[in-house]
Motif scaffolding. Structure first.
Motif, short mmCIF file in Angstrom:
data_model
loop_
_atom_site.label_atom_id
_atom_site.label_comp_id
_atom_site.label_asym_id
_atom_site.label_seq_id
_atom_site.Cartn_x
_atom_site.Cartn_y
_atom_site.Cartn_z
N GLN A 181 38.21 -31.41 0.88
CA GLN A 181 39.63 -31.73 1.10
C GLN A 181 39.84 -33.21 1.37
O GLN A 181 40.69 -33.61 2.18
CB GLN A 181 40.19 -30.89 2.25
CG GLN A 181 40.11 -29.39 2.01
CD GLN A 181 40.57 -28.57 3.20
OE1 GLN A 181 41.54 -28.93 3.86
NE2 GLN A 181 39.87 -27.48 3.46
N GLY A 182 39.06 -34.03 0.70
CA GLY A 182 39.22 -35.47 0.81
C GLY A 182 38.55 -36.10 2.01
O GLY A 182 38.72 -37.32 2.24
N VAL A 183 37.80 -35.33 2.78
CA VAL A 183 37.11 -35.91 3.93
C VAL A 183 36.04 -36.90 3.47
O VAL A 183 35.98 -38.04 3.92
CB VAL A 183 36.46 -34.81 4.80
CG1 VAL A 183 35.56 -35.44 5.87
CG2 VAL A 183 37.54 -33.95 5.45
N VAL A 184 35.18 -36.46 2.56
CA VAL A 184 34.12 -37.32 2.06
C VAL A 184 34.72 -38.33 1.08
O VAL A 184 35.52 -37.97 0.21
CB VAL A 184 33.01 -36.51 1.38
CG1 VAL A 184 31.97 -37.43 0.75
CG2 VAL A 184 32.35 -35.58 2.39
N ARG A 185 34.31 -39.54 1.22
CA ARG A 185 34.85 -40.61 0.40
C ARG A 185 34.00 -40.81 -0.86
O ARG A 185 32.83 -41.17 -0.77
CB ARG A 185 34.92 -41.90 1.19
CG ARG A 185 35.47 -43.02 0.34
CD ARG A 185 35.73 -44.27 1.14
NE ARG A 185 36.17 -45.31 0.21
CZ ARG A 185 36.40 -46.57 0.56
NH1 ARG A 185 36.24 -46.93 1.80
NH2 ARG A 185 36.78 -47.45 -0.33
#
Length: 369
Positions: free
Chosen positions: A256-260
């Motif tokens: 959900q977009g946590v990891v870049r």
């Protein structure tokens, strides 16, 4: 805590993760910061055999590209429905410019073809055996490189569990995307020559695989750069006895977009260089072909989502963003990405996909990103 507008790439010591519980917690904390804010790291003190790496970098890779052109063309990628084999210089475009690189693509895990029956999705055919130079052409290369790939694959599998832990998830959480035995991870061996046309070795892009382990095989050459939130290009110079790791769009989607997933590029060696740049990326890409990574598969802990929100929204870039992950299974996304990059392979082996992507016929170059 590292800023999302990083000015250098952090180094993490893998031995901390394997020593004792206290040092492991330190490693997990460092990794969490990198996952959210940087998306790139150096990994030192890995168990991958340094002797294998030395032979690969200093012996086999220069000899591989030094093979006669006819020998390299014998294992052209166009022969392979699995997009594996040799690609000549300048076959791909990124952002409308030619990528000045020559490369070999190899996969893991397959010695023979996997039989397909009528009605099977055509993307089931993207995994299959590699094409290697013959033993007469390059004795010992296949055995050594497969041994290297096996070790890096095992390291990547272990590292993915550390990623799960750093995200506050059970260590085996991300294993759910790699459950079947029919999977193939991808590796490339790339030569960026000294040339006058352009400094673009490969233009700005994201990787699709959850993890990329990069061996920078020419320690005298800089060239790899990562982009921070201000859009600045930060050098990622070669560093002895390390891998460079970056995280791909599939991992960004599923968390959900946590990891870049961080945009990056490679500059070709400058004109005063005496030697080319060699690079060996390994993409932990072999997800089960029917899985989806659209962000609904994982329930992320609130405290981890808070870190994402504190970082802020990632900027839009001109890099590829793999939007197909939002509505297609991993096998279809992989096939589309490879077909865009290598339309000659798609035309020969996936004509329907080719017509969909290239309605005006064969382009002059593959559009990689």
């Amino acid at each position: 805590m590292s800023s999302a507008n990083f000015q250098s790439i952090p180094t993490l010591d893998y031995s901390l993760a394997t020593s004792n519980p206290e040092s492991r917690l330190k490693f997990i904390s460092q990794l969490r910061t990198v996952l959210v804010n940087v998306g790139f790291l150096y990994l030192s003190n890995t168990p991958v055999d340094k002797g294998l790496i030395y032979k690969l970098k200093h012996d086999y890779v220069p000899r591989l590209f030094g093979l006669p052109q006819g020998d390299k063309d014998q294992i052209s990628m166009a022969n392979s429905p699995h997009f594996l084999g040799y690609s000549r210089m300048g076959m791909e475009l990124t952002k409308g410019e030619v990528d000045w690189r020559e490369q070999f693509d190899f996969g893991t895990g397959f010695e023979g073809e996997r039989p397909l029956k009528e009605g099977d999705p055509e993307y089931w055919n993207v995994y299959g055996p590699s094409q290697y130079p013959s033993e007469d052409q390059l004795p010992g290369f296949k055995a050594l490189f497969e041994a290297y790939l096996a070790q890096v694959s095992a390291l990547a599998s272990d590292f993915l569990r550390l990623v799960s832990d750093a995200l506050g998830l059970p260590p085996d959480t991300l294993d759910q995307f790699y459950r079947t035995n029919d999977r193939m991870h991808l590796s490339k061996i790339i030569k960026y020559p000294v040339q006058q046309e352009s400094r673009q070795g490969v233009g700005a892009h994201y990787d699709g695989a959850m993890l990329t382990f990069l061996l920078q095989a020419s320690e005298e050459h800089r060239g790899l750069q990562a982009q921070n939130l201000r859009g600045e290009w930060i050098d990622v110079p070669p560093k002895s006895d390390t891998f460079v790791i970056n995280f791909g769009r599939s991992l960004e989607f599923v968390t959900q977009g946590v990891v870049r997933a961080t945009s990056h590029r490679v500059l070709a060696p400058p004109l005063d260089s005496k030697t080319p740049r060699y690079s060996i990326p390994f993409f932990y890409s072999g997800m089960d072909l029917e899985v989806r990574v659209d962000g609904s598969a994982l329930k992320m802990p609130p405290e981890i989502l808070k870190l994402r929100d504190e970082r802020g929204v990632l900027p839009e870039t001109e890099s590829i963003n793999y939007p197909e992950y939002a509505h297609d299974v991993a096998g279809k996304v992989y096939l589309l990405g490879r077909a865009k990059s290598h339309p000659d392979v798609a035309e020969r082996h996936y004509p329907d996909v080719f017509k969909e992507l290239f309605p005006n016929g064969m382009p002059l170059h593959g559009v990689a990103y």
